[in-house]
Scaffold this motif. Structure first.
Motif, PDB file in Angstrom:
ATOM      1  N   VAL A   1      -4.111  12.189  50.416  1.00 36.85           N
ATOM      2  CA  VAL A   1      -3.862  12.338  48.982  1.00 36.85           C
ATOM      3  C   VAL A   1      -2.396  11.991  48.757  1.00 36.85           C
ATOM      4  CG1 VAL A   1      -3.946  13.886  46.991  1.00 36.85           C
ATOM      5  CG2 VAL A   1      -5.554  14.218  48.891  1.00 36.85           C
ATOM      6  N   TYR A   2      -2.107  11.033  47.879  1.00 35.89           N
ATOM      7  CA  TYR A   2      -0.719  10.600  47.767  1.00 35.89           C
ATOM      8  C   TYR A   2      -0.306  10.369  46.309  1.00 35.89           C
ATOM      9  CZ  TYR A   2      -1.793   5.737  46.576  1.00 35.89           C
ATOM     10  OH  TYR A   2      -2.208   4.602  45.926  1.00 35.89           O
ATOM     11  N   GLY A   3       1.010  10.370  46.119  1.00 39.42           N
ATOM     12  CA  GLY A   3       1.585   9.993  44.837  1.00 39.42           C
ATOM     13  C   GLY A   3       1.704  11.137  43.851  1.00 39.42           C
ATOM     14  N   SER A   4       2.167  10.799  42.635  1.00 38.52           N
ATOM     15  CA  SER A   4       2.344  11.781  41.572  1.00 38.52           C
ATOM     16  C   SER A   4       1.880  11.184  40.253  1.00 38.52           C
ATOM     17  CB  SER A   4       3.815  12.204  41.476  1.00 38.52           C
ATOM     18  OG  SER A   4       4.639  11.080  41.195  1.00 38.52           O
ATOM     19  N   TYR A   5       1.699  12.033  39.268  1.00 38.67           N
ATOM     20  CA  TYR A   5       1.185  11.606  37.963  1.00 38.67           C
ATOM     21  C   TYR A   5       2.182  11.998  36.884  1.00 38.67           C
ATOM     22  CZ  TYR A   5      -2.239  10.910  34.201  1.00 38.67           C
ATOM     23  OH  TYR A   5      -2.908  10.477  33.080  1.00 38.67           O
ATOM     24  N   ASP A   6       2.475  11.071  35.977  1.00 35.75           N
ATOM     25  CA  ASP A   6       3.390  11.347  34.875  1.00 35.75           C
ATOM     26  C   ASP A   6       2.581  11.947  33.719  1.00 35.75           C
ATOM     27  OD1 ASP A   6       5.276  11.464  32.894  1.00 35.75           O
ATOM     28  OD2 ASP A   6       5.957   9.391  33.108  1.00 35.75           O
ATOM     29  N   PHE A   7       2.610  13.273  33.633  1.00 37.37           N
ATOM     30  CA  PHE A   7       1.807  13.973  32.634  1.00 37.37           C
ATOM     31  C   PHE A   7       2.344  13.795  31.206  1.00 37.37           C
ATOM     32  CE2 PHE A   7       0.921  16.104  36.620  1.00 37.37           C
ATOM     33  CZ  PHE A   7      -0.451  16.299  36.570  1.00 37.37           C
ATOM     34  N   ASP A   8       3.570  13.354  31.079  1.00 41.45           N
ATOM     35  CA  ASP A   8       4.179  13.205  29.755  1.00 41.45           C
ATOM     36  C   ASP A   8       4.064  11.785  29.192  1.00 41.45           C
ATOM     37  OD1 ASP A   8       5.062  15.908  29.786  1.00 41.45           O
ATOM     38  OD2 ASP A   8       6.736  15.323  31.085  1.00 41.45           O
ATOM     39  N   ALA A   9       3.480  10.899  29.965  1.00 42.50           N
ATOM     40  CA  ALA A   9       3.332   9.504  29.537  1.00 42.50           C
ATOM     41  C   ALA A   9       1.883   9.236  29.125  1.00 42.50           C
ATOM     42  CB  ALA A   9       3.745   8.576  30.671  1.00 42.50           C
TER      43      ALA A   9
ATOM     44  N   TYR B   1     -17.622  17.653  39.018  1.00 44.23           N
ATOM     45  CA  TYR B   1     -17.291  18.504  37.887  1.00 44.23           C
ATOM     46  C   TYR B   1     -16.879  17.607  36.717  1.00 44.23           C
ATOM     47  CZ  TYR B   1     -16.448  23.037  35.754  1.00 44.23           C
ATOM     48  OH  TYR B   1     -16.556  24.151  34.955  1.00 44.23           O
ATOM     49  N   ILE B   2     -16.713  18.187  35.562  1.00 44.59           N
ATOM     50  CA  ILE B   2     -16.395  17.426  34.345  1.00 44.59           C
ATOM     51  C   ILE B   2     -15.149  16.561  34.531  1.00 44.59           C
ATOM     52  CG2 ILE B   2     -15.765  17.644  31.909  1.00 44.59           C
ATOM     53  CD1 ILE B   2     -17.234  20.389  31.988  1.00 44.59           C
ATOM     54  N   LEU B   3     -15.254  15.299  34.115  1.00 38.33           N
ATOM     55  CA  LEU B   3     -14.119  14.373  34.131  1.00 38.33           C
ATOM     56  C   LEU B   3     -13.739  14.038  32.691  1.00 38.33           C
ATOM     57  CD1 LEU B   3     -15.140  14.002  37.112  1.00 38.33           C
ATOM     58  CD2 LEU B   3     -14.392  11.630  36.937  1.00 38.33           C
ATOM     59  N   PRO B   4     -12.775  14.741  32.115  1.00 45.31           N
ATOM     60  CA  PRO B   4     -12.401  14.476  30.721  1.00 45.31           C
ATOM     61  C   PRO B   4     -11.615  13.182  30.532  1.00 45.31           C
ATOM     62  CG  PRO B   4     -10.963  16.144  31.656  1.00 45.31           C
ATOM     63  CD  PRO B   4     -12.029  15.876  32.679  1.00 45.31           C
ATOM     64  N   GLY B   5     -11.178  12.576  31.642  1.00 47.41           N
ATOM     65  CA  GLY B   5     -10.431  11.318  31.536  1.00 47.41           C
ATOM     66  C   GLY B   5      -8.943  11.486  31.757  1.00 47.41           C
ATOM     67  N   TYR B   6      -8.555  12.571  32.425  1.00 44.21           N
ATOM     68  CA  TYR B   6      -7.153  12.831  32.760  1.00 44.21           C
ATOM     69  C   TYR B   6      -7.132  13.978  33.775  1.00 44.21           C
ATOM     70  CZ  TYR B   6      -8.067  16.465  29.275  1.00 44.21           C
ATOM     71  OH  TYR B   6      -8.645  17.499  28.571  1.00 44.21           O
TER      72      TYR B   6
ATOM     73  N   GLY C   1      -5.529  17.479  39.949  1.00 44.83           N
ATOM     74  CA  GLY C   1      -4.909  18.686  39.427  1.00 44.83           C
ATOM     75  C   GLY C   1      -4.058  18.471  38.193  1.00 44.83           C
ATOM     76  N   ARG C   2      -4.163  19.381  37.253  1.00 42.39           N
ATOM     77  CA  ARG C   2      -3.363  19.340  36.036  1.00 42.39           C
ATOM     78  C   ARG C   2      -1.893  19.637  36.354  1.00 42.39           C
ATOM     79  NH1 ARG C   2      -5.224  24.996  33.012  1.00 42.39           N
ATOM     80  NH2 ARG C   2      -4.615  26.402  34.711  1.00 42.39           N
ATOM     81  N   LYS C   3      -1.027  19.505  35.351  1.00 40.48           N
ATOM     82  CA  LYS C   3       0.414  19.686  35.555  1.00 40.48           C
ATOM     83  C   LYS C   3       0.732  21.076  36.100  1.00 40.48           C
ATOM     84  CE  LYS C   3       4.834  18.975  33.139  1.00 40.48           C
ATOM     85  NZ  LYS C   3       5.454  18.588  31.842  1.00 40.48           N
TER      86      LYS C   3
END
Length: 295
Positions: free
Chosen positions: A241-249, A195-200, A148-150
């Motif tokens: 499903v675990y953890g978080s993603y730093d969308f600003d890094a 589905y499409i994987l743009p790489g993020y 999921g996106r931010k």
């Protein structure tokens, strides 16, 4: 009269012997089952060492390697993308060797001894954008994902696969066709699918996969068993499903260039994350096995 008495005594003895044998057989079977369950062994093997990574022009690399399916598979996994999208990424991360298996380039451990009694489980890592499927604690499959996106993060926690469809329409946009869809959160409409994987992380909460990976999990995981539209008799395969993603890094896998093991997920880390859920998973697993035997 004596003959009747003797016949009755003989039948009584015979029944006792048969009963004892049946009890002994059942005890032996139970004992064998316990032994089999308790002696599941995890054979540890280390991941391949010596893999290093460089940053290269995607256009140049694709021109030189587009027909090499093995190299392509590994590079797509490392960059968390698919064949249709990799050319849209200016620079890609490329390993210095392609002599190993895909799992050697991805961060999940090959074994988790703490979950050897769990017959099947799928784990998605938000921080590394990868997933792995385990059978009795041993990895059987792994690959990249875009979650999921931010604005629309993928929910985390313990879920179970429920219903699946070879092709379905997105609840977010009816123009999006989702192949090999397996739902894990029915009310929110969250599932994993091709589905499409743009790489993020770019999805609207779902867990995107390459088509071959989505197809594998579609066939490998189990659906729920329903008593009626509102009652679940048996749950499907557990999904953590675990953890978080730093969308600003920068993308986390960019760290591989300076530190090849930067994203490695340890066996102890996953054992700690799963520990609070193991008893529940085993309880649901036993119920599921009993229900499916009756089908």
């Amino acid at each position: 009269m004596k003959r009747i008495t003797l016949l009755f005594l003989s039948l009584t003895v015979l029944m006792s012997v048969v009963c004892c044998k049946n009890n002994d057989t059942q005890k032996q079977t139970d004992s064998q089952n316990e032994i089999q369950e308790d002696t599941i062994k995890i054979v540890h093997r280390d991941k391949a060492k010596g893999i290093e990574y460089n940053l290269e022009s995607s256009k140049k690399w694709l021109q030189e390697n587009k027909t090499d399916s093995l190299k392509m598979q590994i590079v797509l996994a490392v960059n968390r993308t698919d064949k249709a999208s990799v050319g849209k990424i200016d620079s890609i991360i490329v390993p210095n060797t392609f002599d190993n298996k895909v799992e050697d380039y991805l961060p999940f451990p090959l074994q988790i001894e703490a979950i050897k009694k769990i017959s099947k489980i799928i784990i998605f890592s938000y921080p590394t954008q990868t997933f792995a499927a385990y059978k009795n604690g041993t990895m059987v499959y792994t690959g990249p994902t875009n979650m999921g996106r931010k604005k629309d993060p993928t929910p985390t926690g313990l879920f179970y696969t429920n219903w699946k469809a070879e092709e379905t329409t997105s609840t977010f946009n009816d123009e999006w066709d989702l192949k090999w869809n397996f739902n894990i959160e029915n009310k929110l409409g969250v599932g994993f699918h091709e589905y499409i994987l743009p790489g993020y992380p770019a999805s609207h909460s779902c867990l995107r996969l390459q088509e071959k990976d989505a197809r594998y999990l579609y066939d490998w995981a189990e659906q729920w068993v329903l008593a009626d539209k509102e009652t679940v008799k048996a749950k499907g395969t557990p999904v953590l499903v675990y953890g978080s993603y730093d969308f600003d890094a920068p993308k986390p896998w960019a760290k591989l260039i300076t530190k090849p093991d930067a994203l490695e997920i340890s066996e102890n880390e996953l054992a700690g994350l799963l520990e609070p859920h193991v008893n529940e998973i085993l309880k649901e697993q036993k119920n599921s096995e009993n229900i499916r035997l009756q089908l």
